[in-house]
Design a protein around this motif. Structure first.
Motif, PDB file in Angstrom:
ATOM      1  N   GLU A  98     -10.248  -0.217  -5.320  1.00  0.00           N
ATOM      2  CA  GLU A  98     -10.902  -1.490  -5.025  1.00  0.00           C
ATOM      3  C   GLU A  98     -11.614  -2.063  -6.235  1.00  0.00           C
ATOM      4  O   GLU A  98     -11.580  -3.265  -6.478  1.00  0.00           O
ATOM      5  N   GLY A  99     -12.258  -1.209  -7.022  1.00  0.00           N
ATOM      6  CA  GLY A  99     -13.037  -1.675  -8.158  1.00  0.00           C
ATOM      7  C   GLY A  99     -12.387  -1.376  -9.492  1.00  0.00           C
ATOM      8  O   GLY A  99     -11.464  -0.564  -9.590  1.00  0.00           O
TER       9      GLY A  99
ATOM     10  N   ARG B 117     -13.263   2.070  -2.956  1.00  0.00           N
ATOM     11  CA  ARG B 117     -12.279   2.640  -2.033  1.00  0.00           C
ATOM     12  C   ARG B 117     -10.919   2.733  -2.710  1.00  0.00           C
ATOM     13  O   ARG B 117     -10.624   1.973  -3.619  1.00  0.00           O
ATOM     14  N   SER B 118     -10.093   3.668  -2.244  1.00  0.00           N
ATOM     15  CA  SER B 118      -8.762   3.823  -2.845  1.00  0.00           C
ATOM     16  C   SER B 118      -7.691   3.899  -1.768  1.00  0.00           C
ATOM     17  O   SER B 118      -7.968   4.226  -0.618  1.00  0.00           O
ATOM     18  N   ILE B 119      -6.488   3.554  -2.177  1.00  0.00           N
ATOM     19  CA  ILE B 119      -5.291   3.713  -1.345  1.00  0.00           C
ATOM     20  C   ILE B 119      -4.346   4.586  -2.151  1.00  0.00           C
ATOM     21  O   ILE B 119      -3.991   4.242  -3.281  1.00  0.00           O
ATOM     22  N   LYS B 120      -3.960   5.719  -1.591  1.00  0.00           N
ATOM     23  CA  LYS B 120      -3.048   6.644  -2.269  1.00  0.00           C
ATOM     24  C   LYS B 120      -1.685   6.566  -1.598  1.00  0.00           C
ATOM     25  O   LYS B 120      -1.577   6.675  -0.389  1.00  0.00           O
TER      26      LYS B 120
ATOM     27  N   VAL C 165       5.268   0.682   2.180  1.00  0.00           N
ATOM     28  CA  VAL C 165       4.583  -0.483   1.632  1.00  0.00           C
ATOM     29  C   VAL C 165       3.162  -0.556   2.183  1.00  0.00           C
ATOM     30  O   VAL C 165       2.944  -0.427   3.387  1.00  0.00           O
ATOM     31  N   ARG C 166       2.226  -0.742   1.294  1.00  0.00           N
ATOM     32  CA  ARG C 166       0.813  -0.845   1.690  1.00  0.00           C
ATOM     33  C   ARG C 166       0.298  -2.241   1.352  1.00  0.00           C
ATOM     34  O   ARG C 166       0.489  -2.732   0.247  1.00  0.00           O
ATOM     35  N   TRP C 167      -0.378  -2.859   2.286  1.00  0.00           N
ATOM     36  CA  TRP C 167      -0.992  -4.163   2.080  1.00  0.00           C
ATOM     37  C   TRP C 167      -2.300  -3.947   1.337  1.00  0.00           C
ATOM     38  O   TRP C 167      -3.032  -3.003   1.616  1.00  0.00           O
ATOM     39  N   ILE C 168      -2.609  -4.826   0.417  1.00  0.00           N
ATOM     40  CA  ILE C 168      -3.829  -4.706  -0.374  1.00  0.00           C
ATOM     41  C   ILE C 168      -4.923  -5.547   0.288  1.00  0.00           C
ATOM     42  O   ILE C 168      -4.820  -6.765   0.361  1.00  0.00           O
ATOM     43  N   PRO C 169      -5.965  -4.890   0.801  1.00  0.00           N
ATOM     44  CA  PRO C 169      -6.998  -5.609   1.557  1.00  0.00           C
ATOM     45  C   PRO C 169      -8.112  -6.214   0.704  1.00  0.00           C
ATOM     46  O   PRO C 169      -9.015  -6.845   1.240  1.00  0.00           O
ATOM     47  N   TRP C 170      -8.054  -6.024  -0.611  1.00  0.00           N
ATOM     48  CA  TRP C 170      -9.179  -6.406  -1.447  1.00  0.00           C
ATOM     49  C   TRP C 170      -8.991  -7.758  -2.111  1.00  0.00           C
ATOM     50  O   TRP C 170      -9.199  -7.913  -3.310  1.00  0.00           O
TER      51      TRP C 170
ATOM     52  N   ASN D 182     -11.721  -7.569  -8.399  1.00  0.00           N
ATOM     53  CA  ASN D 182     -11.080  -6.940  -9.547  1.00  0.00           C
ATOM     54  C   ASN D 182     -11.033  -5.447  -9.286  1.00  0.00           C
ATOM     55  O   ASN D 182     -12.051  -4.848  -8.971  1.00  0.00           O
ATOM     56  N   GLY D 183      -9.856  -4.867  -9.383  1.00  0.00           N
ATOM     57  CA  GLY D 183      -9.676  -3.454  -9.121  1.00  0.00           C
ATOM     58  C   GLY D 183      -8.938  -2.773 -10.253  1.00  0.00           C
ATOM     59  O   GLY D 183      -8.932  -3.256 -11.389  1.00  0.00           O
TER      60      GLY D 183
END
Length: 122
Positions: free
Chosen positions: A49-50, A56-59, A66-71, A75-76
């Motif tokens: 996320e940062g 927070r992280s998505i692994k 496919v993972r949607w990016i919620p942020w 800036n991550g």
């Protein structure tokens, strides 16, 4: 077939006004970089996320998971710690896509998530 790097595609999107890339260079401290590397296991793609691998992280590790990016609007950063040649594919908000570099370990200390809709790790 000509390949275009993620950095090149994101720069092109920014030039069209669809996305604003952050300015300046952020450098992760050796401690942050080591913690992030330990937090993103080999064969995974990790989105944070940062900037500098914080928040927070998505692994991800399974192809076509496919993972949607919620942020949106933050800036991550990301780490591609996958096997050599494996590229994560970013689906961008303007309908195009971009891939990470094929090196088995590639990183970005700062990315503007507003331009990224989803990520397929390979």
């Amino acid at each position: 077939m000509t390949r275009t790097s993620l950095r090149t595609k994101l720069a092109a999107v920014a030039a069209t006004g669809v996305m604003a890339l952050g300015t300046g260079v952020l450098a992760a401290s050796p401690t942050q970089a080591a913690t992030a590397a330990a937090d993103c296991p080999y064969t995974y793609f990790c989105a944070y996320e940062g900037p500098n691998y914080t928040g927070r992280s998505i692994k991800m590790w399974q192809c076509s998971d496919v993972r949607w990016i919620p942020w949106a609007g933050t800036n991550g950063s990301w780490i591609n710690n996958q096997t050599p040649g494996t590229r994560a594919v970013f689906s961008l908000s303007n309908g195009s896509s971009a891939s990470t570099y094929g090196a088995y370990y590639a990183v970005s200390e700062r990315i503007d998530w507003r331009s990224v809709y989803s990520i397929d790790p390979c």
